[in-house]
Design a protein around this motif. Structure first.
Motif, short mmCIF file in Angstrom:
data_model
loop_
_atom_site.label_atom_id
_atom_site.label_comp_id
_atom_site.label_asym_id
_atom_site.label_seq_id
_atom_site.Cartn_x
_atom_site.Cartn_y
_atom_site.Cartn_z
N MET A 31 0.83 -1.21 0.00
CA MET A 31 0.00 0.00 0.00
C MET A 31 0.86 1.26 0.00
N ALA A 32 1.98 1.25 0.73
CA ALA A 32 2.87 2.41 0.73
C ALA A 32 3.40 2.68 -0.67
N SER A 33 3.80 1.61 -1.36
CA SER A 33 4.27 1.77 -2.73
C SER A 33 3.19 2.33 -3.62
N SER A 34 1.98 1.81 -3.44
CA SER A 34 0.87 2.28 -4.27
C SER A 34 0.51 3.73 -3.95
N ILE A 35 0.63 4.12 -2.68
CA ILE A 35 0.34 5.51 -2.31
C ILE A 35 1.31 6.45 -3.03
N LEU A 36 2.60 6.11 -3.00
CA LEU A 36 3.60 6.97 -3.65
C LEU A 36 3.33 7.05 -5.15
N ILE A 37 3.05 5.90 -5.77
CA ILE A 37 2.81 5.91 -7.20
C ILE A 37 1.50 6.64 -7.51
N PHE A 38 0.48 6.43 -6.68
CA PHE A 38 -0.80 7.12 -6.87
C PHE A 38 -0.60 8.63 -6.84
N MET A 39 0.19 9.12 -5.88
CA MET A 39 0.44 10.55 -5.79
C MET A 39 1.18 11.05 -7.03
N PHE A 40 2.16 10.27 -7.47
CA PHE A 40 2.93 10.66 -8.66
C PHE A 40 2.03 10.70 -9.90
N PHE A 351 -10.26 -4.56 9.07
CA PHE A 351 -9.49 -4.04 10.20
C PHE A 351 -7.99 -4.18 9.94
N MET A 352 -7.61 -5.36 9.43
CA MET A 352 -6.19 -5.57 9.13
C MET A 352 -5.71 -4.61 8.05
N THR A 353 -6.58 -4.35 7.07
CA THR A 353 -6.21 -3.44 5.99
C THR A 353 -6.07 -2.02 6.50
N VAL A 354 -6.95 -1.61 7.42
CA VAL A 354 -6.84 -0.27 7.99
C VAL A 354 -5.55 -0.14 8.78
N ALA A 355 -5.22 -1.19 9.55
CA ALA A 355 -3.95 -1.16 10.29
C ALA A 355 -2.77 -1.06 9.32
N ALA A 356 -2.86 -1.81 8.21
CA ALA A 356 -1.79 -1.76 7.21
C ALA A 356 -1.72 -0.38 6.58
N LEU A 357 -2.88 0.27 6.36
CA LEU A 357 -2.89 1.60 5.77
C LEU A 357 -2.19 2.60 6.67
N VAL A 358 -2.42 2.51 7.99
CA VAL A 358 -1.76 3.43 8.92
C VAL A 358 -0.24 3.27 8.83
N ILE A 359 0.21 2.01 8.82
CA ILE A 359 1.65 1.76 8.69
C ILE A 359 2.14 2.23 7.33
N ALA A 360 1.33 1.99 6.29
CA ALA A 360 1.71 2.39 4.92
C ALA A 360 1.88 3.89 4.82
N MET A 361 0.99 4.65 5.45
CA MET A 361 1.09 6.11 5.40
C MET A 361 2.36 6.59 6.10
N LEU A 362 2.72 5.92 7.20
CA LEU A 362 3.97 6.27 7.88
C LEU A 362 5.17 5.95 7.00
N LEU A 363 5.14 4.78 6.36
CA LEU A 363 6.24 4.41 5.46
C LEU A 363 6.33 5.39 4.30
N ALA A 364 5.18 5.75 3.73
CA ALA A 364 5.16 6.69 2.61
C ALA A 364 5.66 8.06 3.05
N TRP A 365 5.28 8.47 4.25
CA TRP A 365 5.71 9.78 4.77
C TRP A 365 7.23 9.82 4.93
N PHE A 366 7.81 8.74 5.45
CA PHE A 366 9.27 8.69 5.60
C PHE A 366 9.96 8.63 4.24
N ALA A 367 9.37 7.92 3.29
CA ALA A 367 10.01 7.73 1.98
C ALA A 367 9.80 8.91 1.05
N LEU A 368 8.81 9.77 1.34
CA LEU A 368 8.43 10.83 0.40
C LEU A 368 9.57 11.78 0.06
N PRO A 369 10.39 12.25 1.01
CA PRO A 369 11.49 13.15 0.62
C PRO A 369 12.44 12.52 -0.39
#
Length: 808
Positions: A31-40, A351-369
């Protein structure tokens, strides 16, 4: 009910922490990978859409045709008369027409001197077409004044600090000419999702003067330096205007000497403003654009990675089904129907997907710069500025939840209570086969991405190391000015006395640039002067050009500085030009009469074909001549051993000659490499996300192999008692998984081969997808899978059989 689902989710998380964390982390990475690509992707598709009238703005491009009807040159620019003529001829359909022309200027304010490359001359109607807000000044007349200048807020801060810039003067130097501009407006910085960036807009009046007045400018259809934009009236169909453009061309441009209508040789096209960034990669653009194909590729990668993560979830959930069989049986005995159980398992997945999304957003936030630095974007996870992201995240949770949870929920809810409670329930072979199929799919995707990475890397290496037909290393480029052009012989002789300088040459264009200049051509073919209907690009050079670049004259001779006629009557062609004209050989071209534009003379030499442009383009027919004008670049061949000393010497020479102009030295080799930046990014993105795809696949394989090993502990113990070695145990447990990886490899090979062969068609010169690349990809995938499975198998093989039998 939701509260109950929440409790069950955490209960299972505590019971099976390893498998739950593998699932959640796998989903999070996907999901983190997809978030970054989705934003791009969202940013790429948003270019120029912020303009209020974007749907009515069209850019005019101009193409030229060979005799066979093929386009020989297609520019994103047009000649100066077209904008006013289009506005006049289609006055009921075109509301406004505006031109902008980019140039590089030296800006001076008191003691500050800067080189500005984002400087544009523009028509006064600019702000009627584009939605760029003026913070100060009147957009209706800011560019109507002959000295009018509109600057961005950033430039106002750069030049004037906290002072009011309105009415302040700036001295502009363009080439050898000086102009005085007065700030008549300050605009907001242009958003980064614009197909070109500008810091300055100046009145078009200095350009009119440069062309020799308005009438001369309106008669010049050969100087295609203007980006031309039309604002159509509401409700006007652009195709209706496009259908009338051939007649428009013939009305305003005379037919050829043979009576051929102008529209047979050149044509205009209308491009929607919002299509320019992703669909327009013409021979000239204001700035390099992106490509819609890459957007599709990145989107596909995001979906593939999400799919791999979902496959992991499904595999691990169904593999661990025996652990929850009793729970399902008891619930059914207590009255729960299948629909209720499906809802429960889907709820747990959400529920598991929501938990994964929270972690994914943190991963994406760290990777974004790092992602921003790599892509050159300024993306942000700010949901206030980008509310569409929130909708995307909700959609992702629903999509992932449905894909990942649908099969496990249907599978688990289908257990028969009687079989489960008797302990006789077994997972059917169809489910085992489906799980195997999903593992195959995972590794097929991963192997396909590995192939893509290796192909891109090999193509980049090929382009960077291919013999271009000349020596590109250690050739420095400086801008040329009148002082250089008028004194080149003296300067060349003096500079070459420095041990670090081997040669000096001048040219209108230097290899690595685009060949955009051409004129009409006539040549003697079969004893008659014939018009050549193939475009032959021209390059104006000094006498030492071929020598400085190490290019080979294969027939005839080089230009001779002692022959005055070479400066006015002699031409050198490349081999492609000889073939395009129709001469049998380079030898046949020598001394043939040749007319190019207004110059008459003869061919004195033929240079061996070399790559002037990038390997995206085939070698073009070219003609070289000694000019009296149009020299704007200096090429300096440096000695590898005295490079730094020579550069320091050149800086001192520059300071003595042009103290008012900042020096920027570039290199031909770097210029060529810059043309492959898009491919560099594609390769890096493929590599990064291929790595993530493999990581997610390995997580799933790790979980499955760990579970399979756990299920066979008793068998392993018995085999060890009977004398099986650790190697036998590892081989026993690993071979089934490796078979699946090999099947995935077999599926991935033809698909990757087809896809990357299609990608390589973007290059006029390319590698082929070799079996070596395929073999390396397969071996790499097998090794990774083997290491993952073997780690679990080896741990099981080391367990003391006594301990195993105690547990059993």
């Amino acid at each position: 009910m939701i509260k109950n689902y929440f409790k069950i989710f955490f209960r299972n998380l505590r019971k099976q922490p390893t498998y739950s964390l593998i699932n959640i982390f796998g989903l999070a990475v996907g999901m983190a990978s997809s978030i970054l690509i989705f934003m791009f992707v969202q940013h790429e598709r948003s270019y120029d859409q912020y303009h209020e009238k974007a749907d009515r703005i069209f850019r005019v491009s101009r193409a030229w045709y060979n005799q066979d009807g093929a386009i020989s040159l297609h520019l994103g620019h047009a000649a100066p008369p077209f904008a006013p003529l289009l506005k006049s001829d289609f006055e009921d359909q075109i509301e406004e027409a505006v031109r902008v022309m980019n140039t590089t200027v030296i800006m001076r304010d008191e003691e500050k001197v800067f080189k500005e490359e984002r400087f544009f001359f523009a028509d006064p109607e600019l702000f009627k077409v584009f939605t760029w807000k003026l913070l100060k000044g009147n957009p209706a007349d800011a560019l109507s004044f002959p000295d009018g200048l509109v600057i961005s807020a950033s430039m106002a801060k750069k030049y004037f600090g906290d002072k009011d810039p309105m009415g302040r003067a700036l001295e502009l130097r363009i080439g050898s000419e000086l102009y005085n501009g007065q700030v008549r407006g300050v605009m907001e910085d242009i958003p980064d999702n614009s197909h070109f960036q500008a810091d300055f807009f100046a009145s078009m009046e200095p350009v009119v003067d440069f062309y020799g007045g308005y009438e001369a400018m309106m008669a010049n259809f050969g100087s295609n330096n203007f980006a031309t934009y039309l604002l159509l009236e509401e409700g006007v169909d652009p195709d209706e205007i496009g259908g009338q453009l051939p007649d428009f061309i013939d009305r305003h441009i005379a037919a050829s000497g043979q009576g051929i209508p102008a529209s047979k040789g050149t044509q205009l096209f209308l491009w929607p403003l919002t299509d320019i960034h992703l669909y327009s990669n013409l021979d000239s653009e204001l700035e390099p654009n992106s490509n819609i194909e890459y957007v599709y590729i990145y989107g596909a990668i995001a979906l593939f990675i999400l799919l791999i993560a979902c496959i992991n979830f499904m595999n691990l959930a169904t593999a661990r089904s025996a652990k929850r069989a009793m729970e399902v049986g008891l619930r059914k005995v207590m009255g729960a129907d299948r629909q209720l159980l499906v809802k429960q398992f889907m709820g747990e997945t959400i529920f598991m997907t929501v938990a994964a999304l929270v972690i994914a957003m943190l991963l994406a936030w760290f990777a974004l710069p790092y992602f921003n630095n790599f892509t050159g974007k300024d993306l942000s996870l700010n949901l206030i500025d980008h509310p569409e992201y929130l909708a995307g995240f909700v959609g992702m949770v629903i999509l992932v939840g449905l894909i990942a949870g649908s099969y496990p929920s249907l599978f688990l809810s289908g257990f028969q209570p009687a079989s489960v409670l008797k302990g006789t329930y077994k997972i059917g072979s169809i489910h085992e086969k489906l799980r195997s199929f999903l593992v195959v799919g995972q590794f097929a995707i991963s192997i396909g991405l590995i192939v893509a990475v290796l192909v891109v890397i090999n193509q980049l290496e090929y382009m960077k190391n291919k013999d271009l037909g000349f020596e590109k290393k250690e050739i420095a480029i400086l801008p040329a000015f009148e002082e250089f052009s008028n004194n080149i012989s003296f300067l060349r002789e003096r500079w070459m006395q420095h041990p670090g300088i081997e040669d000096v040459a001048l040219a209108s264009r230097i290899p690595s640039g685009r060949l955009l200049d051409s004129q009409g051509t006539q040549a003697e073919v079969d004893g008659e002067m014939t018009s050549i209907n193939t475009r032959i690009a021209d390059v104006h050079i000094s006498h030492s050009f071929f020598q400085a670049f190490g290019m080979e004259i294969i027939e005839g001779r080089d230009f001779d500085i002692l022959l005055a006629s070479d400066s006015s009557e002699s031409f050198i062609l490349n081999e492609s030009a000889v073939r395009a004209i129709g001469w049998a050989s380079p030898e046949a071209a020598i001394d043939k009469p040749f007319i190019y534009g207004n110059r008459r003379g003869q061919v004195v030499g033929v240079v061996k074909d070399f790559h002037f442009e990038s390997l995206h383009q085939p070698i073009s027919p070219m003609v070289f001549m000694i000019p009296d004008t149009r020299i704007n670049q200096v090429a300096i061949k440096l000695s590898p051993t005295g490079r730094e000393e020579a550069l320091a010497y050149l800086r001192d020479e520059w300071l003595a000659t042009r103290p008012d102009y900042p020096l920027e030295i570039s290199f031909v080799a770097d210029k060529f490499d810059e043309q492959y930046e898009a491919e560099e990014k594609v390769g890096a993105i493929f590599g990064f996300f291929a790595g993530l795809a493999i990581l997610i696949s390995v997580l799933g394989l790790f979980g499955l192999s760990a579970y399979a090993t756990e299920q066979r502990l008793k068998e392993i113990g018995i085999r060890k008692v009977l004398g099986a070695s650790s190697l036998n145990i590892v081989s026993l447990l690993g071979k089934d998984f490796l078979k699946l990886v090999i099947i995935g490899f077999i599926i991935a090979v033809p698909l990757a081969w087809i896809g990357m062969s299609k990608w390589l068609e973007n290059f006029a010169y390319s590698i082929t997808v070799s079996w070596m690349i395929i073999a390396i990809s397969g071996c790499l995938a097998v090794l990774i899978a083997a290491a993952t499975v073997s780690s679990q198998s080896y741990r099981a093989a080391l367990v003391n059989p006594v301990e195993t039998f105690k547990k059993e």
